[in-house]
Design a protein around this motif. Structure first.
Motif, PDB file in Angstrom:
ATOM      1  N   TYR A  10      -1.063   2.438   2.224  1.00 58.49           N
ATOM      2  CA  TYR A  10      -2.093   1.423   2.417  1.00 58.49           C
ATOM      3  C   TYR A  10      -2.546   0.905   1.052  1.00 58.49           C
ATOM      4  CZ  TYR A  10      -5.562  -0.893   5.403  1.00 58.49           C
ATOM      5  OH  TYR A  10      -6.280  -1.829   6.122  1.00 58.49           O
ATOM      6  N   GLY A  11      -1.640   0.232   0.356  1.00 60.60           N
ATOM      7  CA  GLY A  11      -2.030  -0.396  -0.898  1.00 60.60           C
ATOM      8  C   GLY A  11      -2.346   0.600  -1.988  1.00 60.60           C
ATOM      9  N   GLY A  12      -3.449   0.362  -2.682  1.00 57.73           N
ATOM     10  CA  GLY A  12      -3.769   1.148  -3.867  1.00 57.73           C
ATOM     11  C   GLY A  12      -4.687   2.317  -3.650  1.00 57.73           C
ATOM     12  N   PHE A  13      -5.057   2.612  -2.405  1.00 53.76           N
ATOM     13  CA  PHE A  13      -6.022   3.678  -2.138  1.00 53.76           C
ATOM     14  C   PHE A  13      -5.462   4.601  -1.063  1.00 53.76           C
ATOM     15  CE2 PHE A  13      -9.691   5.531   0.034  1.00 53.76           C
ATOM     16  CZ  PHE A  13     -10.423   6.005  -1.038  1.00 53.76           C
ATOM     17  N   GLY A  14      -5.481   5.900  -1.330  1.00 55.38           N
ATOM     18  CA  GLY A  14      -4.953   6.848  -0.368  1.00 55.38           C
ATOM     19  C   GLY A  14      -5.878   8.034  -0.162  1.00 55.38           C
ATOM     20  N   ILE A  15      -5.832   8.623   1.028  1.00 51.92           N
ATOM     21  CA  ILE A  15      -6.632   9.802   1.349  1.00 51.92           C
ATOM     22  C   ILE A  15      -5.738  10.846   2.017  1.00 51.92           C
ATOM     23  CG2 ILE A  15      -8.883   8.675   1.491  1.00 51.92           C
ATOM     24  CD1 ILE A  15      -8.488   8.276   4.441  1.00 51.92           C
ATOM     25  N   LEU A  16      -6.081  12.119   1.804  1.00 51.37           N
ATOM     26  CA  LEU A  16      -5.216  13.195   2.273  1.00 51.37           C
ATOM     27  C   LEU A  16      -6.037  14.456   2.520  1.00 51.37           C
ATOM     28  CD1 LEU A  16      -1.751  14.040   0.760  1.00 51.37           C
ATOM     29  CD2 LEU A  16      -3.433  15.868   1.052  1.00 51.37           C
TER      30      LEU A  16
ATOM     31  N   TYR B 291      -8.040  12.605  -7.260  1.00 52.93           N
ATOM     32  CA  TYR B 291      -9.376  13.186  -7.380  1.00 52.93           C
ATOM     33  C   TYR B 291      -9.608  14.190  -6.252  1.00 52.93           C
ATOM     34  CZ  TYR B 291     -10.411   8.972 -10.173  1.00 52.93           C
ATOM     35  OH  TYR B 291     -10.407   7.977 -11.107  1.00 52.93           O
ATOM     36  N   ARG B 292     -10.258  15.289  -6.579  1.00 56.21           N
ATOM     37  CA  ARG B 292     -10.931  16.035  -5.529  1.00 56.21           C
ATOM     38  C   ARG B 292     -12.181  15.240  -5.176  1.00 56.21           C
ATOM     39  NH1 ARG B 292      -9.432  20.221  -9.075  1.00 56.21           N
ATOM     40  NH2 ARG B 292      -8.064  21.797  -8.128  1.00 56.21           N
TER      41      ARG B 292
ATOM     42  N   VAL C 262      -6.132   7.056  -6.195  1.00 55.75           N
ATOM     43  CA  VAL C 262      -6.308   5.653  -6.573  1.00 55.75           C
ATOM     44  C   VAL C 262      -5.148   5.266  -7.482  1.00 55.75           C
ATOM     45  CG1 VAL C 262      -7.811   3.943  -7.634  1.00 55.75           C
ATOM     46  CG2 VAL C 262      -8.814   5.879  -6.402  1.00 55.75           C
ATOM     47  N   ALA C 263      -4.344   4.317  -7.032  1.00 53.98           N
ATOM     48  CA  ALA C 263      -3.212   3.865  -7.834  1.00 53.98           C
ATOM     49  C   ALA C 263      -3.690   3.013  -9.007  1.00 53.98           C
ATOM     50  CB  ALA C 263      -2.239   3.075  -6.963  1.00 53.98           C
ATOM     51  N   ASP C 264      -2.901   2.993 -10.069  1.00 49.98           N
ATOM     52  CA  ASP C 264      -3.182   2.084 -11.165  1.00 49.98           C
ATOM     53  C   ASP C 264      -3.024   0.647 -10.671  1.00 49.98           C
ATOM     54  OD1 ASP C 264      -3.471   4.326 -12.699  1.00 49.98           O
ATOM     55  OD2 ASP C 264      -1.560   4.101 -13.768  1.00 49.98           O
ATOM     56  N   LEU C 265      -3.695  -0.264 -11.356  1.00 49.59           N
ATOM     57  CA  LEU C 265      -3.718  -1.653 -10.919  1.00 49.59           C
ATOM     58  C   LEU C 265      -2.300  -2.186 -10.712  1.00 49.59           C
ATOM     59  CD1 LEU C 265      -5.700  -4.045 -10.426  1.00 49.59           C
ATOM     60  CD2 LEU C 265      -5.151  -4.787 -12.751  1.00 49.59           C
ATOM     61  N   GLY C 266      -2.040  -2.704  -9.523  1.00 45.10           N
ATOM     62  CA  GLY C 266      -0.765  -3.326  -9.229  1.00 45.10           C
ATOM     63  C   GLY C 266       0.277  -2.407  -8.625  1.00 45.10           C
TER      64      GLY C 266
ATOM     65  N   ASN D  80       3.728  -6.173   0.876  1.00 50.20           N
ATOM     66  CA  ASN D  80       2.776  -7.137   0.311  1.00 50.20           C
ATOM     67  C   ASN D  80       3.097  -7.476  -1.137  1.00 50.20           C
ATOM     68  OD1 ASN D  80       1.338  -7.386   2.655  1.00 50.20           O
ATOM     69  ND2 ASN D  80      -0.348  -6.073   2.029  1.00 50.20           N
ATOM     70  N   LYS D  81       2.854  -8.709  -1.501  1.00 52.89           N
ATOM     71  CA  LYS D  81       3.052  -9.160  -2.880  1.00 52.89           C
ATOM     72  C   LYS D  81       1.745  -9.146  -3.676  1.00 52.89           C
ATOM     73  CE  LYS D  81       7.170 -11.994  -2.024  1.00 52.89           C
ATOM     74  NZ  LYS D  81       7.409 -11.460  -0.661  1.00 52.89           N
ATOM     75  N   GLY D  82       0.650  -8.957  -2.967  1.00 57.52           N
ATOM     76  CA  GLY D  82      -0.643  -8.833  -3.615  1.00 57.52           C
ATOM     77  C   GLY D  82      -1.489  -7.817  -2.867  1.00 57.52           C
ATOM     78  N   ASP D  83      -2.446  -7.187  -3.562  1.00 60.07           N
ATOM     79  CA  ASP D  83      -3.277  -6.207  -2.854  1.00 60.07           C
ATOM     80  C   ASP D  83      -4.565  -5.932  -3.615  1.00 60.07           C
ATOM     81  OD1 ASP D  83      -4.022  -4.387  -0.828  1.00 60.07           O
ATOM     82  OD2 ASP D  83      -1.945  -3.719  -0.624  1.00 60.07           O
ATOM     83  N   HIS D  84      -5.398  -5.109  -2.979  1.00 61.98           N
ATOM     84  CA  HIS D  84      -6.674  -4.660  -3.536  1.00 61.98           C
ATOM     85  C   HIS D  84      -6.808  -3.182  -3.194  1.00 61.98           C
ATOM     86  CE1 HIS D  84      -8.132  -5.209   0.631  1.00 61.98           C
ATOM     87  NE2 HIS D  84      -7.401  -6.308   0.596  1.00 61.98           N
ATOM     88  N   GLY D  85      -8.012  -2.630  -3.275  1.00 54.99           N
ATOM     89  CA  GLY D  85      -8.170  -1.205  -3.062  1.00 54.99           C
ATOM     90  C   GLY D  85      -8.164  -0.417  -4.355  1.00 54.99           C
ATOM     91  N   TYR D  86      -8.043  -1.111  -5.467  1.00 57.54           N
ATOM     92  CA  TYR D  86      -7.980  -0.457  -6.775  1.00 57.54           C
ATOM     93  C   TYR D  86      -9.389  -0.221  -7.331  1.00 57.54           C
ATOM     94  CZ  TYR D  86      -3.168  -1.988  -6.205  1.00 57.54           C
ATOM     95  OH  TYR D  86      -1.909  -2.193  -5.702  1.00 57.54           O
ATOM     96  N   HIS D  87      -9.444   0.342  -8.519  1.00 59.76           N
ATOM     97  CA  HIS D  87     -10.710   0.654  -9.185  1.00 59.76           C
ATOM     98  C   HIS D  87     -11.556  -0.617  -9.278  1.00 59.76           C
ATOM     99  CE1 HIS D  87     -13.616   2.021 -12.100  1.00 59.76           C
ATOM    100  NE2 HIS D  87     -13.054   3.212 -12.180  1.00 59.76           N
ATOM    101  N   ASN D  88     -12.826  -0.494  -8.905  1.00 58.92           N
ATOM    102  CA  ASN D  88     -13.682  -1.689  -8.890  1.00 58.92           C
ATOM    103  C   ASN D  88     -14.064  -2.170 -10.280  1.00 58.92           C
ATOM    104  OD1 ASN D  88     -15.486   0.375  -9.502  1.00 58.92           O
ATOM    105  ND2 ASN D  88     -17.075  -0.338  -8.101  1.00 58.92           N
TER     106      ASN D  88
END
Length: 449
Positions: free
Chosen positions: A291-297, A320-321, A343-347, A359-367
């Motif tokens: 799911y883009g640049g943000f993941g949970i587990l 991150y914990r 949190v993935a690095d930008l891009g 997707n060719k573009g996304d969000h979910g990265y560091h604000n």
């Protein structure tokens, strides 16, 4: 002698009566000028263009947005909350609460115990996902006698402690995002709600330019095309306000929920495949990792340290914990978030086992990334003209909206001090108190013999 005393007594009573009348006049005028809870109030329209990055109007001819800079307020940019996703960010705007407080922690509704995962559009009427204690502005306003409506705005279709928004239209799955004729029809509908049915607050949501940013990328000509369409729509909105005779009674805030960045894809870079670094089937009991640049587990019992150490070796991401996330994220206190957050690095986008991401573009990265910043424009009778605001966090939009509606806000994490300089009359509860004290002092002074 007696006649002189009578004349003096009448003169003194006359002076005291005059002082009393003047004192009452000063007190009433001071209260009327200062009170944020006076009966007359202007209406408010909040418009959100999903995925409108802060600089999208800088490489496109946007005459109507340019006009708003002169006719109202522009912020250099706005910082969304972590998470830079549609549902979490929109709900922060409408509640004034950080994500860890309102608990809408993803676009997808999920249950880590049952592995249930509900797509974004299907969550929009699931009250159990949205109703976690903090009240959105619609309900707070209704509890103080105002009439509110939500047109496709995320969270508007839920009930809050059994209370529903007065009028709600919910976006259905598969609804087209880019129909300009429909965009104008939405404005016509909203303006009729204000002018004919006396609504006080309406929130209006558009799904662009998020959709084109995902499918084509933020640098594609189609993104510029949709920004020009947005600009025409804003022009249509300002014309509709004039047509309905509401230039002096309707405030408008135009904003977004996050920005957009270009996704780095093969053959230029190696994409992230998390299963290369840890056997997800063996160590994870729940995951949302594609799911883009943000993941949970959620690791299996006893596997948290193993998962953390393994993923820490993966490139182009930070793991991150949950309990150790930076305080600036305002996520650590969430009960819903699983123990591991990625949190993935930008891009860069996250893939769990296979490269399935298109997707060719996304969000979910560091604000903190500039590509995640978003727009803010405002105009109307309560806003200054030609005012450029310094950047601020979106959390502060909520107390601003409460001030515009002259209502008492629910508990929130924002501050009116951040935005009050953009208002023509920036008084609030504190200035009311000061003004009342001043009025009482003058009133008592005038009554003194």
């Amino acid at each position: 002698m007696q006649l002189g005393r009578q004349i003096l007594s009448r003169h003194t009573r006359s002076q005291r009566t005059m002082k009393l009348q003047v004192g009452l006049l000063i007190a009433s005028v001071t209260w009327a000028a200062a009170s944020p809870f006076r009966e007359t109030r202007n209406k408010l329209l909040l418009v959100s263009f999903d995925g409108f990055r802060w600089d999208y109007d800088q490489d496109v001819d946007t005459p109507h947005m340019d006009r708003l800079v002169k006719d109202g307020v522009k912020a250099k940019y706005i910082t969304p909350p972590m998470l830079t996703m549609t549902s979490p960010s929109h709900f922060t705007t409408i509640t004034g609460r950080w994500v860890e407080d309102h608990e809408v922690v993803h676009n997808m509704m999920f249950n880590t115990q049952t592995n249930e995962k509900v797509p974004h559009k299907k969550t929009l009427t699931r009250s159990e996902w949205w109703d976690n204690g903090p009240l959105p502005l619609w309900i707070t306003a209704q509890n103080q006698g105002l009439k509110t409506a939500s047109f496709f705005y995320p969270g508007g279709g839920a009930n809050y402690s059994g209370q529903a928004v007065n009028r709600v239209l919910v976006e259905k799955a598969g609804h087209p995002d880019d129909n300009e004729t429909e965009w104008r029809q939405k404005i016509d509908t909203v303006m009729s709600w204000f002018s004919q049915e006396d609504f006080d607050l309406v929130t209006l949501y558009y799904g662009e330019p998020d959709n084109v940013g995902h499918t084509r990328g933020p640098d594609h000509p189609d993104r510029k095309k949709i920004v020009r369409q947005i600009d025409r729509t804003i022009g249509y909105l300002t014309e509709a306000i004039s047509r309905h005779g509401m230039n002096d009674s309707l405030n408008v805030i135009i904003t977004s929920d996050h920005g957009m960045t270009t996704v780095k894809k093969r053959p230029l870079v190696d994409e992230i495949i998390l299963n290369k670094y840890v056997n997800l089937l063996k160590v994870a009991s729940f995951e949302i990792l594609d799911y883009g640049g943000f993941g949970i587990l959620t690791p299996r019992p006893g596997k948290e340290q193993e998962v953390f150490e393994a993923l820490s070796k993966a490139p182009n991401l930070t793991v991150y914990r949950k309990d150790d996330m930076p305080e600036s994220f305002h996520l650590a206190r969430s009960r819903r978030l699983p123990p591991i957050v990625i949190v993935a690095d930008l891009g860069f986008n996250l893939n769990s086992r296979f490269i399935v991401y298109v997707n060719k573009g996304d969000h979910g990265y560091h604000n903190g990334e500039m590509d995640m910043k978003m727009i803010f424009r405002a105009f109307g009778p309560d806003f200054k003209k030609n005012f450029l605001s310094e950047p601020f966090d979106s959390i502060h939009i909520y107390p601003l909206m409460c001030r515009l509606l002259n209502i008492q806000p629910a508990p929130h994490n924002g501050s009116l001090k951040v935005t009050q300089d953009m208002l023509l009359h920036s008084g609030g509860p504190q200035s009311v108190t000061v003004s009342l004290v001043t009025a009482i002092f003058i009133f008592m002074l005038l009554l003194t013999p």
